[in-house]
Design a protein around this motif. Structure first.
Motif, PDB file in Angstrom:
ATOM      1  N   VAL A 140       8.605   1.503   2.234  1.00 50.55           N
ATOM      2  CA  VAL A 140       7.317   2.147   1.972  1.00 50.55           C
ATOM      3  C   VAL A 140       6.718   1.742   0.630  1.00 50.55           C
ATOM      4  CG1 VAL A 140       6.237   4.405   1.564  1.00 50.55           C
ATOM      5  CG2 VAL A 140       7.773   4.085   3.509  1.00 50.55           C
ATOM      6  N   THR A 141       7.546   1.356  -0.346  1.00 52.71           N
ATOM      7  CA  THR A 141       7.020   1.103  -1.692  1.00 52.71           C
ATOM      8  C   THR A 141       6.932  -0.371  -2.057  1.00 52.71           C
ATOM      9  OG1 THR A 141       9.201   1.273  -2.759  1.00 52.71           O
ATOM     10  CG2 THR A 141       7.943   3.311  -2.477  1.00 52.71           C
ATOM     11  N   THR A 142       7.474  -1.270  -1.253  1.00 57.62           N
ATOM     12  CA  THR A 142       7.469  -2.688  -1.606  1.00 57.62           C
ATOM     13  C   THR A 142       6.100  -3.312  -1.369  1.00 57.62           C
ATOM     14  OG1 THR A 142       9.827  -2.917  -1.109  1.00 57.62           O
ATOM     15  CG2 THR A 142       8.520  -4.933  -1.124  1.00 57.62           C
ATOM     16  N   GLY A 143       5.637  -4.095  -2.339  1.00 56.22           N
ATOM     17  CA  GLY A 143       4.361  -4.779  -2.219  1.00 56.22           C
ATOM     18  C   GLY A 143       3.276  -4.105  -3.027  1.00 56.22           C
ATOM     19  N   LYS A 144       2.031  -4.570  -2.823  1.00 56.65           N
ATOM     20  CA  LYS A 144       0.865  -3.957  -3.452  1.00 56.65           C
ATOM     21  C   LYS A 144       0.430  -2.804  -2.559  1.00 56.65           C
ATOM     22  CE  LYS A 144      -2.531  -3.121  -6.160  1.00 56.65           C
ATOM     23  NZ  LYS A 144      -2.264  -2.409  -7.442  1.00 56.65           N
ATOM     24  N   VAL A 145       0.837  -1.607  -2.920  1.00 49.93           N
ATOM     25  CA  VAL A 145       0.718  -0.459  -2.026  1.00 49.93           C
ATOM     26  C   VAL A 145      -0.084   0.656  -2.685  1.00 49.93           C
ATOM     27  CG1 VAL A 145       1.998   1.257  -0.683  1.00 49.93           C
ATOM     28  CG2 VAL A 145       2.961  -1.027  -1.015  1.00 49.93           C
ATOM     29  N   GLY A 146      -0.903   1.342  -1.883  1.00 48.00           N
ATOM     30  CA  GLY A 146      -1.617   2.533  -2.317  1.00 48.00           C
ATOM     31  C   GLY A 146      -1.322   3.682  -1.366  1.00 48.00           C
ATOM     32  N   ALA A 159      -2.558  12.200   4.580  1.00 48.95           N
ATOM     33  CA  ALA A 159      -1.961  11.126   3.796  1.00 48.95           C
ATOM     34  C   ALA A 159      -1.925   9.849   4.621  1.00 48.95           C
ATOM     35  CB  ALA A 159      -0.543  11.508   3.354  1.00 48.95           C
ATOM     36  N   VAL A 160      -1.871   8.715   3.924  1.00 47.87           N
ATOM     37  CA  VAL A 160      -1.827   7.413   4.589  1.00 47.87           C
ATOM     38  C   VAL A 160      -1.296   6.386   3.597  1.00 47.87           C
ATOM     39  CG1 VAL A 160      -4.184   6.700   3.963  1.00 47.87           C
ATOM     40  CG2 VAL A 160      -3.156   5.857   6.095  1.00 47.87           C
ATOM     41  N   ARG A 161      -0.756   5.307   4.111  1.00 49.29           N
ATOM     42  CA  ARG A 161      -0.277   4.203   3.275  1.00 49.29           C
ATOM     43  C   ARG A 161      -1.127   2.970   3.526  1.00 49.29           C
ATOM     44  NH1 ARG A 161       2.926  -0.528   3.812  1.00 49.29           N
ATOM     45  NH2 ARG A 161       4.386  -0.915   2.095  1.00 49.29           N
ATOM     46  N   GLY A 162      -1.450   2.250   2.462  1.00 47.99           N
ATOM     47  CA  GLY A 162      -2.141   0.976   2.588  1.00 47.99           C
ATOM     48  C   GLY A 162      -1.413  -0.087   1.788  1.00 47.99           C
ATOM     49  N   ALA A 163      -1.381  -1.313   2.304  1.00 45.55           N
ATOM     50  CA  ALA A 163      -0.752  -2.428   1.599  1.00 45.55           C
ATOM     51  C   ALA A 163      -1.651  -3.649   1.687  1.00 45.55           C
ATOM     52  CB  ALA A 163       0.624  -2.737   2.193  1.00 45.55           C
ATOM     53  N   ILE A 164      -1.805  -4.343   0.587  1.00 39.16           N
ATOM     54  CA  ILE A 164      -2.649  -5.528   0.529  1.00 39.16           C
ATOM     55  C   ILE A 164      -1.812  -6.776   0.763  1.00 39.16           C
ATOM     56  CG2 ILE A 164      -4.209  -6.907  -0.898  1.00 39.16           C
ATOM     57  CD1 ILE A 164      -5.360  -4.203  -0.237  1.00 39.16           C
ATOM     58  N   VAL A 165      -2.209  -7.577   1.726  1.00 39.21           N
ATOM     59  CA  VAL A 165      -1.609  -8.888   1.963  1.00 39.21           C
ATOM     60  C   VAL A 165      -2.757  -9.870   2.138  1.00 39.21           C
ATOM     61  CG1 VAL A 165      -0.135 -10.304   3.428  1.00 39.21           C
ATOM     62  CG2 VAL A 165       0.443  -7.907   3.048  1.00 39.21           C
ATOM     63  N   ASP A 166      -2.888 -10.791   1.181  1.00 35.82           N
ATOM     64  CA  ASP A 166      -4.023 -11.717   1.170  1.00 35.82           C
ATOM     65  C   ASP A 166      -5.322 -10.902   1.165  1.00 35.82           C
ATOM     66  OD1 ASP A 166      -2.150 -13.799   1.224  1.00 35.82           O
ATOM     67  OD2 ASP A 166      -2.123 -13.833   3.403  1.00 35.82           O
ATOM     68  N   ASP A 167      -6.209 -11.115   2.144  1.00 32.32           N
ATOM     69  CA  ASP A 167      -7.457 -10.348   2.175  1.00 32.32           C
ATOM     70  C   ASP A 167      -7.421  -9.259   3.247  1.00 32.32           C
ATOM     71  OD1 ASP A 167      -7.481 -12.114   4.281  1.00 32.32           O
ATOM     72  OD2 ASP A 167      -9.521 -12.836   3.956  1.00 32.32           O
ATOM     73  N   TRP A 168      -6.209  -8.864   3.644  1.00 24.51           N
ATOM     74  CA  TRP A 168      -6.024  -7.816   4.640  1.00 24.51           C
ATOM     75  C   TRP A 168      -5.552  -6.522   3.981  1.00 24.51           C
ATOM     76  CZ3 TRP A 168      -7.328  -8.184   9.676  1.00 24.51           C
ATOM     77  CH2 TRP A 168      -7.495  -9.462  10.230  1.00 24.51           C
ATOM     78  N   LEU A 169      -6.013  -5.410   4.505  1.00 30.06           N
ATOM     79  CA  LEU A 169      -5.476  -4.098   4.167  1.00 30.06           C
ATOM     80  C   LEU A 169      -4.700  -3.602   5.388  1.00 30.06           C
ATOM     81  CD1 LEU A 169      -5.227  -1.449   2.524  1.00 30.06           C
ATOM     82  CD2 LEU A 169      -7.448  -0.769   3.479  1.00 30.06           C
ATOM     83  N   HIS A 170      -3.401  -3.483   5.242  1.00 28.35           N
ATOM     84  CA  HIS A 170      -2.557  -3.000   6.318  1.00 28.35           C
ATOM     85  C   HIS A 170      -2.435  -1.487   6.190  1.00 28.35           C
ATOM     86  CE1 HIS A 170       1.360  -1.927   8.174  1.00 28.35           C
ATOM     87  NE2 HIS A 170       1.042  -2.861   9.060  1.00 28.35           N
ATOM     88  N   VAL A 171      -2.691  -0.768   7.274  1.00 27.77           N
ATOM     89  CA  VAL A 171      -2.713   0.696   7.264  1.00 27.77           C
ATOM     90  C   VAL A 171      -1.535   1.227   8.072  1.00 27.77           C
ATOM     91  CG1 VAL A 171      -4.063   2.746   7.850  1.00 27.77           C
ATOM     92  CG2 VAL A 171      -5.227   0.663   7.084  1.00 27.77           C
ATOM     93  N   ALA A 172      -0.849   2.222   7.514  1.00 29.47           N
ATOM     94  CA  ALA A 172       0.304   2.804   8.205  1.00 29.47           C
ATOM     95  C   ALA A 172       0.521   4.238   7.741  1.00 29.47           C
ATOM     96  CB  ALA A 172       1.559   1.973   7.937  1.00 29.47           C
ATOM     97  N   ARG A 173       1.321   4.969   8.529  1.00 27.60           N
ATOM     98  CA  ARG A 173       1.806   6.317   8.196  1.00 27.60           C
ATOM     99  C   ARG A 173       0.689   7.334   8.009  1.00 27.60           C
ATOM    100  NH1 ARG A 173       6.135   4.916  10.455  1.00 27.60           N
ATOM    101  NH2 ARG A 173       7.484   6.544   9.597  1.00 27.60           N
ATOM    102  N   LEU A 174      -0.366   7.218   8.759  1.00 28.60           N
ATOM    103  CA  LEU A 174      -1.433   8.223   8.699  1.00 28.60           C
ATOM    104  C   LEU A 174      -0.922   9.543   9.256  1.00 28.60           C
ATOM    105  CD1 LEU A 174      -4.440   8.998   8.259  1.00 28.60           C
ATOM    106  CD2 LEU A 174      -4.839   8.250  10.620  1.00 28.60           C
ATOM    107  N   ALA A 175      -1.136  10.611   8.513  1.00 32.58           N
ATOM    108  CA  ALA A 175      -0.692  11.936   8.960  1.00 32.58           C
ATOM    109  C   ALA A 175      -1.632  13.002   8.420  1.00 32.58           C
ATOM    110  CB  ALA A 175       0.738  12.208   8.478  1.00 32.58           C
TER     111      ALA A 175
END
Length: 249
Positions: A143-149, A162-178
Motif C-alpha cells: 500500500v505504501t510503495t511508490g508515489k502514493v497519495g 478513503a481511497v489510494r492513488g499511485a502515480i506511474v508515468d502519466d497514469w493515476l492508478h486508483v485502488a481501495r476506495l471505501a
C-alpha cells in the motif's frame, strides 16, 4: 507488447508485491496473501519458455512461499487459451472476483469539499480501507510503495471515505476506495475521487486507471459516471487438481 499488456505493467508498478521475480516478461509475485494482484504471476508478454513450463515455474514459486498458485491473464488472449490448454481453470473461487475490468479515463476537474489527499495513511484510513489499524508488513509494503497519495473525505467530523492513488508515468492508478456504511449515498465516493484526481494532475498524471471486478456493478456505475470506460479485462486462473504438484514437500 500491446496496449493491454503495457497497461497491465503500469498497474503492477502501482501495486508492488513484496517479492517480485522475473520469468521472461512475466512477473512472479508474493505479498503474504494480500490481494490477488500481489500474489499471482502477471502473465503478460513472453515468459521465455513454453507456457506449460512457465506455469510449472509459477507453481514452484507459489508452493515455496505458501500461497495458492495463480496467474493473471488477459481475457480472450492467445496466452489465456494456452493456459487453459495446459490444464488450468478459471479461479472462480477468487474472493474479490476472478474477472476484472480495467477502466481508463481522463482525470476530471470538479469540486471536492471536505476531501484531501495525504502523504501518509492515517489509522482511520487503514481502518476504513483494510479493516485494521495495524497492517501487516506485507500490507504496508504493497500500500505504501511508490508515489502514493491517500485520499480522505470527512463527514460529521470523522473519516467517512478513503481511497489510494499511485502515480506511474502519466497514469493515476486508483485502488481501495471505501465509504463507511453509515455515510453511503451522500456522494462521498465521487468527492474523494475528485480530490484524488486533482492530486494526480498536480503530480503529472492526466488519466487514471482502475481495476474493478466485473461483478461489482455499483463501482462500475460510479466510474462510468466519472467518464471511465473499459479498456480490457483480465482473469485469474489456477491449476486444476493434479496439474500443479508441490515438489517442495
Amino acid at each position: 507488447m500491446n496496449s493491454r499488456e503495457k497497461l497491465e505493467i503500469v498497474c503492477a508498478k502501482a501495486w508492488q508485491a513484496v517479492v517480485e521475480e522475473p520469468l521472461g516478461e512475466w512477473t512472479l509475485r508474493w505479498a503474504d496473501g494480500f490481494t490477488g494482484r500481489a500474489n499471482s504471476a502477471l502473465a503478460v508478454g513472453d515468459p521465455g519458455r513454453p507456457v506449460p513450463d512457465a506455469l510449472e515455474a509459477a507453481c514452484d514459486f507459489a508452493h515455496a512461499r505458501g500461497i495458492p498458485p495463480a496467474v493473471q491473464v488477459l481475457e480472450d488472449s492467445q496466452l489465456e487459451r494456452e493456459v487453459a490448454a495446459a490444464g488450468w481453470r478459471e479461479q472462480v473461487e477468487h474472493a474479490a472476483g476472478y474477472r476484472v475490468s480495467v477502466l481508463t479515463g481522463l482525470l476530471p476537474s470538479a469540486p471536492s469539499p471536505g476531501a484531501e489527499v495525504l502523504d501518509q495513511a492515517t489509522p482511520e484510513w487503514w481502518d476504513l480501507t483494510e479493516n485494521t489499524t495495524t497492517p501487516s508488513s506485507a500490507q504496508r509494503h504493497v500500500v505504501t510503495t511508490g508515489k502514493v497519495g491517500y485520499g480522505v473525505v470527512l463527514a460529521d467530523g470523522v473519516t467517512a471515505g478513503a481511497v489510494r492513488g499511485a502515480i506511474v508515468d502519466d497514469w493515476l492508478h486508483v485502488a481501495r476506495l471505501a465509504v463507511a456504511p453509515e455515510f453511503r449515498r451522500r456522494g462521498l465516493a465521487t468527492t474523494v475521487l475528485n480530490a484524488l484526481a486533482g492530486w494526480g494532475r498536480a503530480h503529472g498524471a492526466d488519466k487514471w486507471v482502475l481495476q474493478v471486478a466485473v461483478s461489482n456493478a455499483g463501482a462500475l456505475a460510479l466510474y462510468s459516471a466519472l467518464g471511465c470506460s473499459e479498456h480490457h479485462r483480465y482473469r485469474y486462473w489456477g491449476p486444476a487438481p493434479r496439474t500443479c504438484e508441490d515438489r517442495q514437500s
